[in-house]
Design an enzyme around this catalytic site. Structure first.
Site, PDB file in Angstrom:
ATOM      1  N   HIS A  73      41.279  35.118  36.436  1.00 50.07           N
ATOM      2  CA  HIS A  73      42.733  34.748  36.668  1.00 50.07           C
ATOM      3  C   HIS A  73      42.990  34.458  37.597  1.00 50.07           C
ATOM      4  CE1 HIS A  73      44.599  38.027  39.613  1.00 50.07           C
ATOM      5  NE2 HIS A  73      43.995  38.031  40.098  1.00 50.07           N
TER       6      HIS A  73
ATOM      7  N   CYS B   7      42.994  35.858  45.689  1.00 49.00           N
ATOM      8  CA  CYS B   7      43.859  36.228  43.760  1.00 49.00           C
ATOM      9  C   CYS B   7      44.373  34.657  43.646  1.00 49.00           C
ATOM     10  CB  CYS B   7      44.474  37.293  43.467  1.00 49.00           C
ATOM     11  SG  CYS B   7      43.478  38.901  43.319  1.00 49.00           S
TER      12      CYS B   7
ATOM     13  N   HIS C 135      38.990  33.394  39.466  1.00 48.96           N
ATOM     14  CA  HIS C 135      38.039  34.290  40.096  1.00 48.96           C
ATOM     15  C   HIS C 135      38.389  35.147  38.886  1.00 48.96           C
ATOM     16  CE1 HIS C 135      41.855  35.520  41.446  1.00 48.96           C
ATOM     17  NE2 HIS C 135      41.401  36.918  41.180  1.00 48.96           N
TER      18      HIS C 135
ATOM     19  N   HIS D  74      37.811  39.768  37.713  1.00 46.14           N
ATOM     20  CA  HIS D  74      37.592  41.040  38.159  1.00 46.14           C
ATOM     21  C   HIS D  74      37.060  41.564  36.922  1.00 46.14           C
ATOM     22  CE1 HIS D  74      40.192  41.156  41.531  1.00 46.14           C
ATOM     23  NE2 HIS D  74      40.750  40.220  40.648  1.00 46.14           N
TER      24      HIS D  74
ATOM     25  N   ASP E  28      40.059  40.431  26.890  1.00 46.68           N
ATOM     26  CA  ASP E  28      38.286  40.252  27.596  1.00 46.68           C
ATOM     27  C   ASP E  28      37.550  38.760  27.799  1.00 46.68           C
ATOM     28  OD1 ASP E  28      35.999  41.744  28.468  1.00 46.68           O
ATOM     29  OD2 ASP E  28      34.945  41.773  25.993  1.00 46.68           O
ATOM     30  N   HIS E  29      36.542  38.586  28.489  1.00 44.82           N
ATOM     31  CA  HIS E  29      35.755  37.387  28.917  1.00 44.82           C
ATOM     32  C   HIS E  29      37.283  36.234  28.484  1.00 44.82           C
ATOM     33  CE1 HIS E  29      32.994  40.002  28.943  1.00 44.82           C
ATOM     34  NE2 HIS E  29      32.168  39.240  29.698  1.00 44.82           N
TER      35      HIS E  29
ATOM     36  N   GLU F  45      42.362  46.829  39.541  1.00 50.98           N
ATOM     37  CA  GLU F  45      41.273  45.767  39.355  1.00 50.98           C
ATOM     38  C   GLU F  45      40.449  46.060  40.276  1.00 50.98           C
ATOM     39  OE1 GLU F  45      44.145  41.609  39.477  1.00 50.98           O
ATOM     40  OE2 GLU F  45      43.341  43.020  41.787  1.00 50.98           O
TER      41      GLU F  45
HETATM   42 NI    NI Z   1      42.618  38.809  42.086  1.00 51.24          NI
END
Ligand code: NI
Length: 137
Positions: free
Chosen positions: A14, A33, A39, A41, A79-80, A126
């Site tokens: 995200h 972020c 990037h 998490h 997911d992914h 997170e």
């Molecule tokens: Ni982030």
């Protein structure tokens, strides 16, 4: 009333950014972020449901069915994936953990009622140091 929790994990990319703000302001408010090149998490998700014990089974609800429900409505979608670009229920929204929890709540609230119990809370971690919880209001 008994509360039961299913824990799931997922990995997703995200970025937190407002297009109406400068790069500098985005970085000031959203920190790492806000990285323009994305990037990821490794998220941890706890979904707690509540209900009465069914005397026939001894269960509030079948956790295997909760697991399937979470796979269908949440994990298969996030997911992914890229939370900003790939996830239908996050389109056009800020991909903060807070917003993610509220939007996951909207996805699963009614399906959980169909399993004979009620959604109580959603908790998402997170990073090791931060987690958020949402109780539906
Ligand atoms: Ni982030």
């Amino acid at each position: 009333m008994v509360y039961i929790t299913r824990k799931e994990t997922f990995s997703a990319a995200h970025k937190l950014t407002r297009p109406d703000w400068s790069l500098e302001k985005n970085e000031e408010v959203f920190g790492k972020c806000s990285n323009p090149n994305w990037h990821g998490h490794n998220y941890q998700l706890w979904v707690t449901v509540k209900g009465e014990i069914n005397p026939e089974t001894g269960f509030v609800t079948n956790l295997a069915e909760i697991s399937l429900l979470l796979k269908h409505y949440v994990l298969d979608k996030v997911d992914h994936k890229n939370l900003n670009m790939d996830v239908d229920f996050m389109k056009g929204k800020l991909s903060s953990t807070e917003v993610l929890a509220v939007e996951i709540w909207k996805q699963i609230e009614n399906p959980i009622v169909k399993l004979g119990c009620q959604l109580h809370s959603i908790k998402i971690q997170e990073t090791d140091k931060n987690f958020i919880e949402y109780f539906g209001s």
